[in-house]
Design a protein around this motif. Structure first.
Motif, mmCIF file in Angstrom:
data_model
loop_
_atom_site.group_PDB
_atom_site.id
_atom_site.type_symbol
_atom_site.label_atom_id
_atom_site.label_comp_id
_atom_site.label_asym_id
_atom_site.label_seq_id
_atom_site.Cartn_x
_atom_site.Cartn_y
_atom_site.Cartn_z
ATOM 1 N N THR A 22 41.911 -17.506 5.816
ATOM 2 C CA THR A 22 41.637 -18.718 5.045
ATOM 3 C C THR A 22 40.141 -18.971 5.076
ATOM 4 O O THR A 22 39.537 -18.989 6.160
ATOM 5 C CB THR A 22 42.384 -19.927 5.649
ATOM 6 O OG1 THR A 22 43.784 -19.652 5.661
ATOM 7 C CG2 THR A 22 42.112 -21.190 4.856
ATOM 8 N N GLN A 23 39.552 -19.156 3.917
ATOM 9 C CA GLN A 23 38.124 -19.440 3.827
ATOM 10 C C GLN A 23 37.931 -20.961 3.776
ATOM 11 O O GLN A 23 38.467 -21.621 2.895
ATOM 12 C CB GLN A 23 37.538 -18.771 2.592
ATOM 13 C CG GLN A 23 37.726 -17.253 2.595
ATOM 14 C CD GLN A 23 37.174 -16.614 1.352
ATOM 15 O OE1 GLN A 23 35.971 -16.693 1.095
ATOM 16 N NE2 GLN A 23 38.038 -15.975 0.571
ATOM 17 N N TRP A 27 31.816 -21.441 3.999
ATOM 18 C CA TRP A 27 31.652 -20.778 5.294
ATOM 19 C C TRP A 27 30.563 -19.707 5.265
ATOM 20 O O TRP A 27 29.887 -19.476 6.273
ATOM 21 C CB TRP A 27 32.978 -20.165 5.760
ATOM 22 C CG TRP A 27 33.432 -18.996 4.911
ATOM 23 C CD1 TRP A 27 34.157 -19.054 3.774
ATOM 24 C CD2 TRP A 27 33.165 -17.609 5.151
ATOM 25 N NE1 TRP A 27 34.370 -17.783 3.266
ATOM 26 C CE2 TRP A 27 33.774 -16.876 4.106
ATOM 27 C CE3 TRP A 27 32.490 -16.907 6.149
ATOM 28 C CZ2 TRP A 27 33.719 -15.483 4.027
ATOM 29 C CZ3 TRP A 27 32.437 -15.518 6.070
ATOM 30 C CH2 TRP A 27 33.041 -14.824 5.018
ATOM 31 N N ARG A 28 30.363 -19.053 4.122
ATOM 32 C CA ARG A 28 29.396 -17.946 4.045
ATOM 33 C C ARG A 28 27.962 -18.395 4.332
ATOM 34 O O ARG A 28 27.127 -17.590 4.737
ATOM 35 C CB ARG A 28 29.435 -17.300 2.656
ATOM 36 C CG ARG A 28 30.737 -16.597 2.330
ATOM 37 C CD ARG A 28 30.787 -16.234 0.853
ATOM 38 N NE ARG A 28 32.084 -15.724 0.470
ATOM 39 C CZ ARG A 28 32.357 -14.424 0.286
ATOM 40 N NH1 ARG A 28 31.414 -13.528 0.441
ATOM 41 N NH2 ARG A 28 33.564 -14.040 -0.056
ATOM 42 N N HIS A 29 27.676 -19.681 4.096
ATOM 43 C CA HIS A 29 26.315 -20.183 4.255
ATOM 44 C C HIS A 29 26.214 -21.267 5.334
ATOM 45 O O HIS A 29 25.179 -21.927 5.446
ATOM 46 C CB HIS A 29 25.800 -20.727 2.908
ATOM 47 C CG HIS A 29 25.853 -19.699 1.823
ATOM 48 N ND1 HIS A 29 26.785 -19.731 0.813
ATOM 49 C CD2 HIS A 29 25.111 -18.580 1.623
ATOM 50 C CE1 HIS A 29 26.608 -18.684 0.023
ATOM 51 N NE2 HIS A 29 25.599 -17.978 0.495
ATOM 52 N N HIS A 30 27.274 -21.441 6.105
ATOM 53 C CA HIS A 30 27.296 -22.455 7.164
ATOM 54 C C HIS A 30 26.932 -21.770 8.475
ATOM 55 O O HIS A 30 27.703 -20.959 8.994
ATOM 56 C CB HIS A 30 28.695 -23.083 7.237
ATOM 57 C CG HIS A 30 28.820 -24.202 8.222
ATOM 58 N ND1 HIS A 30 27.937 -25.253 8.273
ATOM 59 C CD2 HIS A 30 29.733 -24.428 9.200
ATOM 60 C CE1 HIS A 30 28.306 -26.084 9.242
ATOM 61 N NE2 HIS A 30 29.382 -25.600 9.809
ATOM 62 N N ASN A 31 25.720 -22.063 8.997
ATOM 63 C CA ASN A 31 25.266 -21.363 10.195
ATOM 64 C C ASN A 31 24.150 -22.161 10.873
ATOM 65 O O ASN A 31 23.777 -23.233 10.417
ATOM 66 C CB ASN A 31 24.785 -19.948 9.838
ATOM 67 C CG ASN A 31 23.709 -19.967 8.780
ATOM 68 O OD1 ASN A 31 22.672 -20.621 8.923
ATOM 69 N ND2 ASN A 31 23.952 -19.260 7.677
ATOM 70 N N VAL A 86 34.951 -20.246 9.366
ATOM 71 C CA VAL A 86 34.280 -21.543 9.352
ATOM 72 C C VAL A 86 32.760 -21.429 9.267
ATOM 73 O O VAL A 86 32.074 -22.424 9.050
ATOM 74 C CB VAL A 86 34.658 -22.385 10.586
ATOM 75 C CG1 VAL A 86 36.146 -22.707 10.576
ATOM 76 C CG2 VAL A 86 34.251 -21.702 11.881
ATOM 77 N N GLY A 87 32.215 -20.248 9.465
ATOM 78 C CA GLY A 87 30.773 -20.074 9.417
ATOM 79 C C GLY A 87 30.418 -18.610 9.404
ATOM 80 O O GLY A 87 31.241 -17.751 9.719
#
Length: 196
Positions: A22-23, A27-31, A86-87
């Motif tokens: 589950t995305q 999440w791809r840019h949460h860091n 989530v990240g």
């Protein structure tokens, strides 16, 4: 030494390993990349969350809490074996740990005792938080244990690592106990079988 895979490759690796993913949000840019680099990466770290309930667990791991902003990992592995992303990038999961342990992970050798906290682990490890109270009583369903092994194997397979590149938080940082309720030796056995 390896550069982190792209977010797309990470998603594909997990899916190709047979996981239900589950995305969560962007999440791809949460860091936490503004706090320092992510990479080179050397391994995978497994944690337990000390939480109950998948929805709340995912929210905490995505957003963090006062004093420890999220993301607190890259993926949350729920009791049902689902993986919630989530990240991606630097995440607040490993903290400072033992440089001798990192050298052993890089060399894929037996781990020494973790007796120092002098090395940035958030830079060097992919992190999976696993939904569990961490009290030694909360059960680890087979679906969840299987998913932990598959998630770790997916990352190892991409980078050409063996199961020796997978450690528990308790093997990295003095005073940590997670994951509690199974041994990392038994988990590495599962990962080795998954990689065959």
């Amino acid at each position: 030494m390896a550069s982190p895979m792209s977010a797309g490759d990470f998603l594909a690796a997990l899916t190709n390993e047979g996981l239900t993913v589950t995305q969560v949000g962007d999440w791809r840019h949460h860091n936490r990349n503004h706090k320092g680099p992510w990479g080179p990466v050397h391994g995978v770290m497994i944690h337990h969350t000390v939480t109950s309930g998948t929805e709340e667990t995912v929210e905490i791991c995505r957003d963090g809490f006062e004093g420890l902003p999220g993301p607190l990992c890259h993926g949350v592995i729920a009791k049902d074996g689902g993986v919630h992303l989530v990240g991606y990038g630097r995440a607040n999961h490993a903290g400072l740990g033992d440089d001798d342990v990192l050298r052993a992970v890089i060399a894929e050798k037996a781990l020494p005792s973790d007796n120092e906290a002098n090395t940035d682990g958030n830079r060097a490890f992919y992190g999976f938080e696993c939904e569990n109270l961490g009290d030694g009583e909360d059960p680890w369903p087979e679906a969840q244990l299987d998913a932990i092994a598959r998630a770790a194997a997916a990352v190892c397979r991409h980078h050409g690592w063996t199961e020796r590149s997978v450690i528990g938080h308790l093997e990295w940082q003095p005073g940590k106990v997670d994951p509690r309720g199974f041994t990392m030796a038994s988990m590495r056995d599962r990962i080795r079988e998954q990689l065959k």
